[in-house]
Motif scaffolding. Sequence first.
Motif, mmCIF file in Angstrom:
data_model
loop_
_atom_site.group_PDB
_atom_site.id
_atom_site.type_symbol
_atom_site.label_atom_id
_atom_site.label_comp_id
_atom_site.label_asym_id
_atom_site.label_seq_id
_atom_site.Cartn_x
_atom_site.Cartn_y
_atom_site.Cartn_z
ATOM 1 N N UNK A 48 -1.763 -27.492 25.424
ATOM 2 C CA UNK A 48 -0.576 -28.228 25.882
ATOM 3 C C UNK A 48 0.057 -27.576 27.108
ATOM 4 N N UNK A 49 -0.257 -26.321 27.368
ATOM 5 C CA UNK A 49 0.243 -25.595 28.547
ATOM 6 C C UNK A 49 1.749 -25.674 28.695
ATOM 7 N N UNK A 50 2.464 -25.645 27.578
ATOM 8 C CA UNK A 50 3.923 -25.638 27.646
ATOM 9 C C UNK A 50 4.561 -26.959 28.006
ATOM 10 N N UNK A 51 3.813 -28.053 28.016
ATOM 11 C CA UNK A 51 4.357 -29.368 28.361
ATOM 12 C C UNK A 51 5.007 -30.014 27.144
ATOM 13 N N UNK A 52 6.281 -30.293 27.248
ATOM 14 C CA UNK A 52 7.008 -31.014 26.209
ATOM 15 C C UNK A 52 7.268 -30.183 24.968
ATOM 16 N N UNK A 53 8.054 -30.741 24.063
ATOM 17 C CA UNK A 53 8.339 -30.022 22.812
ATOM 18 C C UNK A 53 7.081 -29.945 21.949
ATOM 19 N N UNK A 54 6.949 -28.843 21.272
ATOM 20 C CA UNK A 54 5.761 -28.642 20.448
ATOM 21 C C UNK A 54 6.084 -28.966 18.996
ATOM 22 N N UNK A 55 5.164 -29.697 18.378
ATOM 23 C CA UNK A 55 5.343 -30.124 17.000
ATOM 24 C C UNK A 55 3.973 -30.203 16.337
ATOM 25 N N UNK A 56 3.893 -29.700 15.117
ATOM 26 C CA UNK A 56 2.655 -29.770 14.340
ATOM 27 C C UNK A 56 2.956 -30.578 13.086
ATOM 28 N N UNK A 57 2.133 -31.591 12.856
ATOM 29 C CA UNK A 57 2.265 -32.422 11.662
ATOM 30 C C UNK A 57 0.996 -32.270 10.839
ATOM 31 N N UNK A 58 1.170 -31.872 9.599
ATOM 32 C CA UNK A 58 0.053 -31.716 8.671
ATOM 33 C C UNK A 58 0.107 -32.902 7.714
ATOM 34 N N UNK A 59 -1.040 -33.550 7.493
ATOM 35 C CA UNK A 59 -1.105 -34.714 6.602
ATOM 36 C C UNK A 59 -2.157 -34.492 5.531
ATOM 37 N N UNK A 60 -1.960 -35.145 4.393
ATOM 38 C CA UNK A 60 -2.956 -35.103 3.340
ATOM 39 C C UNK A 60 -2.707 -36.200 2.339
ATOM 40 N N UNK A 61 -3.726 -36.460 1.520
ATOM 41 C CA UNK A 61 -3.624 -37.474 0.476
ATOM 42 C C UNK A 61 -4.033 -36.848 -0.858
ATOM 43 N N UNK A 62 -3.244 -37.083 -1.898
ATOM 44 C CA UNK A 62 -3.508 -36.627 -3.253
ATOM 45 C C UNK A 62 -3.636 -35.104 -3.276
ATOM 46 N N UNK A 63 -4.768 -34.575 -3.716
ATOM 47 C CA UNK A 63 -4.944 -33.130 -3.741
ATOM 48 C C UNK A 63 -4.744 -32.533 -2.349
ATOM 49 N N UNK A 64 -5.256 -33.210 -1.322
ATOM 50 C CA UNK A 64 -5.075 -32.751 0.056
ATOM 51 C C UNK A 64 -3.613 -32.746 0.472
ATOM 52 N N UNK A 65 -2.831 -33.666 -0.080
ATOM 53 C CA UNK A 65 -1.397 -33.696 0.217
ATOM 54 C C UNK A 65 -0.707 -32.477 -0.380
ATOM 55 N N UNK A 66 -1.117 -32.109 -1.597
ATOM 56 C CA UNK A 66 -0.542 -30.921 -2.220
ATOM 57 C C UNK A 66 -0.850 -29.672 -1.426
ATOM 58 N N UNK A 67 -2.095 -29.560 -0.976
ATOM 59 C CA UNK A 67 -2.494 -28.400 -0.171
ATOM 60 C C UNK A 67 -1.765 -28.423 1.178
ATOM 61 N N UNK A 68 -1.659 -29.596 1.790
ATOM 62 C CA UNK A 68 -0.954 -29.712 3.078
ATOM 63 C C UNK A 68 0.512 -29.306 2.937
ATOM 64 N N UNK A 69 1.162 -29.740 1.874
ATOM 65 C CA UNK A 69 2.561 -29.382 1.655
ATOM 66 C C UNK A 69 2.720 -27.873 1.482
ATOM 67 N N UNK A 70 1.777 -27.268 0.777
ATOM 68 C CA UNK A 70 1.854 -25.817 0.573
ATOM 69 C C UNK A 70 1.524 -25.039 1.837
ATOM 70 N N UNK A 71 0.557 -25.500 2.628
ATOM 71 C CA UNK A 71 0.269 -24.841 3.915
ATOM 72 C C UNK A 71 1.512 -24.903 4.796
ATOM 73 N N UNK A 72 2.151 -26.053 4.839
ATOM 74 C CA UNK A 72 3.385 -26.208 5.621
ATOM 75 C C UNK A 72 4.437 -25.213 5.153
ATOM 76 N N UNK A 73 4.643 -25.124 3.855
ATOM 77 C CA UNK A 73 5.647 -24.207 3.304
ATOM 78 C C UNK A 73 5.302 -22.755 3.619
ATOM 79 N N UNK A 74 4.025 -22.388 3.486
ATOM 80 C CA UNK A 74 3.601 -21.012 3.777
ATOM 81 C C UNK A 74 3.795 -20.674 5.251
#
Length: 132
Positions: A48-74
């Motif tokens: 991104x070379x510093x262009x614009x605000x930086x944002x990371x969105x993690x997505x998941x479904x079912x078991x993957x959603x649980x893991x995504x939520x925990x990765x986000x929290x960690x």
Amino acid sequence: DALVDLAYKPEDIRLGGQRGIAHGGMLRAAKRLQDSLAACVDRGLARLNGHGPKRVVICGHSLGAGVAALVTALWRDAARFPDVGVECFAFACPQVLDMELASAEAACTTTVVLEDDIVPRASFATIQDLRN
């Protein structure tokens, strides 16, 4: 997914200075994946070379959603990306944290539940009852 969810074993966790309980299997998966995922995010953010605000969105479904939520929290707890907004969109996410920790993490995780899906409605107590 159902077998992993039913194999739930509570594991102690500390997030934001608060102690609580997490779904042990999904927490182990999140801990196992977080470094390799963070490396991918680092490479993407570097492009991104510093262009614009930086944002990371993690997505998941079912078991993957649980893991995504925990990765986000960690990541947020460790301030892994200090100048980046990190959030999660979890579709049909099972319960992965106790009520107090889930409430504390609610600002960074959005959960989408479709109609009568049982997975997001099952609690730690419900899983214990099903196992017995």
